[in-house]
Design a protein around this motif. Structure first.
Motif, mmCIF file in Angstrom:
data_model
loop_
_atom_site.group_PDB
_atom_site.id
_atom_site.type_symbol
_atom_site.label_atom_id
_atom_site.label_comp_id
_atom_site.label_asym_id
_atom_site.label_seq_id
_atom_site.Cartn_x
_atom_site.Cartn_y
_atom_site.Cartn_z
ATOM 1 N N LEU A 127 0.893 -1.329 0.108
ATOM 2 C CA LEU A 127 0.135 0.005 0.094
ATOM 3 C C LEU A 127 0.745 1.278 0.083
ATOM 4 N N SER A 128 2.204 1.154 0.088
ATOM 5 C CA SER A 128 2.933 2.429 0.207
ATOM 6 C C SER A 128 3.090 2.706 -0.944
ATOM 7 N N ARG A 129 2.710 1.940 -2.037
ATOM 8 C CA ARG A 129 3.236 2.199 -3.440
ATOM 9 C C ARG A 129 2.206 3.425 -3.989
ATOM 10 N N ILE A 130 0.771 3.526 -3.154
ATOM 11 C CA ILE A 130 -0.186 4.704 -3.599
ATOM 12 C C ILE A 130 0.008 5.523 -2.704
ATOM 13 N N ASN A 131 0.941 6.049 -2.027
ATOM 14 C CA ASN A 131 1.124 7.082 -1.272
ATOM 15 C C ASN A 131 0.096 7.300 -0.139
ATOM 16 N N GLU A 132 -0.432 8.603 -0.196
ATOM 17 C CA GLU A 132 -1.530 8.874 0.973
ATOM 18 C C GLU A 132 -2.775 7.792 0.688
ATOM 19 N N MET A 133 -2.952 7.588 -0.496
ATOM 20 C CA MET A 133 -4.131 6.676 -0.705
ATOM 21 C C MET A 133 -4.376 5.328 -0.040
ATOM 22 N N GLY A 134 -2.874 4.850 0.457
ATOM 23 C CA GLY A 134 -2.695 3.543 0.873
ATOM 24 C C GLY A 134 -3.444 3.407 2.229
ATOM 25 N N GLU A 135 -3.151 4.273 3.177
ATOM 26 C CA GLU A 135 -4.014 4.332 4.467
ATOM 27 C C GLU A 135 -5.616 4.223 4.314
ATOM 28 N N TYR A 136 -6.027 5.220 3.316
ATOM 29 C CA TYR A 136 -7.421 5.386 3.050
ATOM 30 C C TYR A 136 -7.958 3.819 2.690
ATOM 31 N N ILE A 137 -7.135 3.095 1.972
ATOM 32 C CA ILE A 137 -7.568 1.878 1.319
ATOM 33 C C ILE A 137 -7.425 0.804 2.453
ATOM 34 N N ARG A 138 -6.525 0.898 3.329
ATOM 35 C CA ARG A 138 -6.149 0.281 4.262
ATOM 36 C C ARG A 138 -7.342 0.030 5.386
ATOM 37 N N GLN A 139 -8.259 1.032 5.312
ATOM 38 C CA GLN A 139 -9.019 1.504 6.502
ATOM 39 C C GLN A 139 -10.568 1.201 5.751
ATOM 40 N N ALA A 140 -10.618 0.961 4.567
ATOM 41 C CA ALA A 140 -11.701 0.933 3.951
ATOM 42 C C ALA A 140 -12.518 -0.300 4.156
ATOM 43 N N LYS A 141 -13.901 -0.469 4.203
ATOM 44 C CA LYS A 141 -14.771 -1.421 4.418
ATOM 45 C C LYS A 141 -14.803 -2.399 3.313
ATOM 46 N N GLY A 142 -14.532 -1.930 2.239
ATOM 47 C CA GLY A 142 -14.982 -2.556 0.827
ATOM 48 C C GLY A 142 -13.985 -3.924 1.033
ATOM 49 N N THR A 143 -14.473 -4.902 0.144
ATOM 50 C CA THR A 143 -13.524 -5.982 -0.018
ATOM 51 C C THR A 143 -12.380 -5.479 -0.920
ATOM 52 N N LYS A 144 -11.352 -5.822 -0.640
ATOM 53 C CA LYS A 144 -9.894 -5.462 -1.211
ATOM 54 C C LYS A 144 -9.574 -6.813 -2.253
ATOM 55 N N VAL A 145 -9.402 -6.476 -3.481
ATOM 56 C CA VAL A 145 -8.949 -7.581 -4.484
ATOM 57 C C VAL A 145 -7.580 -7.291 -5.038
ATOM 58 N N LEU A 146 -6.391 -7.915 -4.700
ATOM 59 C CA LEU A 146 -5.374 -7.641 -5.207
ATOM 60 C C LEU A 146 -4.931 -8.680 -6.433
ATOM 61 N N ILE A 147 -4.549 -8.063 -7.418
ATOM 62 C CA ILE A 147 -4.095 -8.626 -8.727
ATOM 63 C C ILE A 147 -2.767 -7.961 -8.957
ATOM 64 N N ASP A 148 -1.625 -8.840 -8.952
ATOM 65 C CA ASP A 148 -0.329 -8.116 -9.220
ATOM 66 C C ASP A 148 0.650 -9.420 -9.361
ATOM 67 N N HIS A 149 1.830 -9.040 -10.129
ATOM 68 C CA HIS A 149 2.786 -10.007 -10.189
ATOM 69 C C HIS A 149 4.082 -9.486 -9.597
ATOM 70 N N HIS A 150 4.185 -8.962 -8.422
ATOM 71 C CA HIS A 150 5.651 -8.606 -8.107
ATOM 72 C C HIS A 150 5.958 -9.611 -6.979
ATOM 73 N N LEU A 151 7.166 -9.499 -6.371
ATOM 74 C CA LEU A 151 7.201 -10.442 -5.323
ATOM 75 C C LEU A 151 7.102 -10.076 -4.078
ATOM 76 N N GLU A 152 6.780 -10.967 -3.034
ATOM 77 C CA GLU A 152 6.614 -10.768 -1.590
ATOM 78 C C GLU A 152 5.343 -9.524 -1.665
ATOM 79 N N PRO A 153 3.998 -10.032 -1.873
ATOM 80 C CA PRO A 153 3.037 -8.975 -1.563
ATOM 81 C C PRO A 153 2.625 -8.769 -0.070
ATOM 82 N N GLU A 154 2.494 -7.517 0.307
ATOM 83 C CA GLU A 154 1.765 -7.425 1.717
ATOM 84 C C GLU A 154 0.574 -7.791 1.745
ATOM 85 N N ASN A 155 0.419 -8.517 3.147
ATOM 86 C CA ASN A 155 -0.996 -9.297 3.303
ATOM 87 C C ASN A 155 -1.878 -8.129 3.542
#
Length: 339
Positions: free
Chosen positions: A97-125
């Protein structure tokens, strides 16, 4: 990776959906986001795409581009409200989530279902559903496979296909990187079948340089390229004044690191750029040398084995000095024959 049935259940009825991607989106980040958005809109969902920052003008041809909200140029309260009201939040082409700057904390606290689609190593949980696969060549490849696994590949039209093709083409280095798999070629065959004009997309992305950008590239290669043959390493350091002198726009430095890596015998390349708030670094390598590990250990970054990014809060000169000082530690890895 979660079972596809969980996503089918989540999307079986129309919802408020938000899609976001990483800071300074490239063609894979924006292409996968707009491709997914086009598909979800066809299914009846109400979709908003928000990017943390601006992105290169040579990507503005993508279908859906005109509706993208750029957070850094928008109203913070508006973006916060959209995030809070979204029932599903897709996070594409970033692993933390640090890769989206200030938006990261907004999304971390959001109630909606979060879906990650990515191909980088060691994703944050942080995601509720994770469809990451580090062996994929591009996030756009994963989006294509996800739509196909949903049993709805027939919903991929030319506009969606163009966005996905752009992401796959660029992240595979026009299909020359080792990540270019059989699956990639099969997807491209499918996209050709539905009428995606691949040569036009290549032209729009790679043949749209301004005169100043070409002059900047010439300057960077002539005056800023440093080659350390004893370490099979080359790098280019660009100051904030250099960027200002050539009126550099977002995307103007993209691909510069590949010129350094293209020198015969070079195994490790870097472009180090003073962005004022921080020094941003792009790393590339060939063979077994892991720039992901190098960046994670020394420059607060990461990515893939042969392509990664990093950053430094020190000055440009200090960052370059640190980079040079690290090379002797890796000499054994850098001078061995490339596999």
């Amino acid at each position: 990776m979660h079972d596809i049935n969980a996503l089918k259940e989540l999307l079986k009825e129309p919802k408020e959906v938000m899609i976001t991607t990483h800071h300074k989106p490239d063609a894979d980040a924006l292409g996968s986001s707009l491709g997914l958005a086009g598909y979800l809109k066809k299914k009846g969902h109400r979709v908003t795409v928000i990017t943390p920052s601006d992105y290169p003008n040579f990507l503005s041809w993508m279908s859906g581009n005109n509706d993208v909200i750029v957070y850094s140029e928008s109203n913070d309260a508006l973006v916060h409200r959209i995030i809070q009201e979204s029932q599903v939040i897709f996070c594409l082409d970033f692993s933390a989530l640090s890769r989206i700057n200030e938006m990261g904390e907004y999304i971390r606290q959001a109630k909606g279902t979060k879906v990650l689609i990515d191909h980088h190593l060691e994703p944050e949980n942080f995601a509720d559903l994770d469809y990451s696969n580090s062996s994929a060549a591009a996030t756009a490849e994963l989006v294509y496979d996800l739509i196909k696994d949903m049993g709805e590949a027939d919903m991929i039209d030319t506009s969606i296909g163009e966005c996905l093709y752009a992401g796959i083409m660029t992240d595979t280095g026009s299909f020359r990187h080792p990540s270019t798999s059989k699956n990639v070629h099969l997807i491209i065959a499918d996209l050709l079948h539905i009428g995606v004009n691949t040569s036009n997309i290549h032209r729009l992305i790679y043949d749209s340089s301004s005169e100043l950008r070409l002059r900047f590239l010439g300057y960077a290669l002539k005056d800023k390229l440093v080659v350390r043959h004893e370490y099979n390493t080359a790098y280019i350091a660009i100051s904030a004044d250099d960027l200002k002198a050539y009126d550099s726009k977002t995307g103007d430095t993209e691909g510069l690191v590949n010129f350094a890596l293209s020198i015969e015998g070079i195994v490790f390349a870097a472009v180090i750029i003073d962005r004022v708030q921080a020094v941003k670094i792009s790393f590339r390598s060939v063979g077994d040398f892991s720039v992901n590990e190098f960046s994670r250990k020394h420059f607060n970054g990461g990515g893939h084995r042969n392509a990664a990014g990093g950053m430094s809060l020190e000055s440009l000169d200090a960052t370059v000095a640190k980079f040079e000082s690290l090379l002797p530690q890796y000499k054994d890895q850098l001078v061995k024959p490339v596999n």
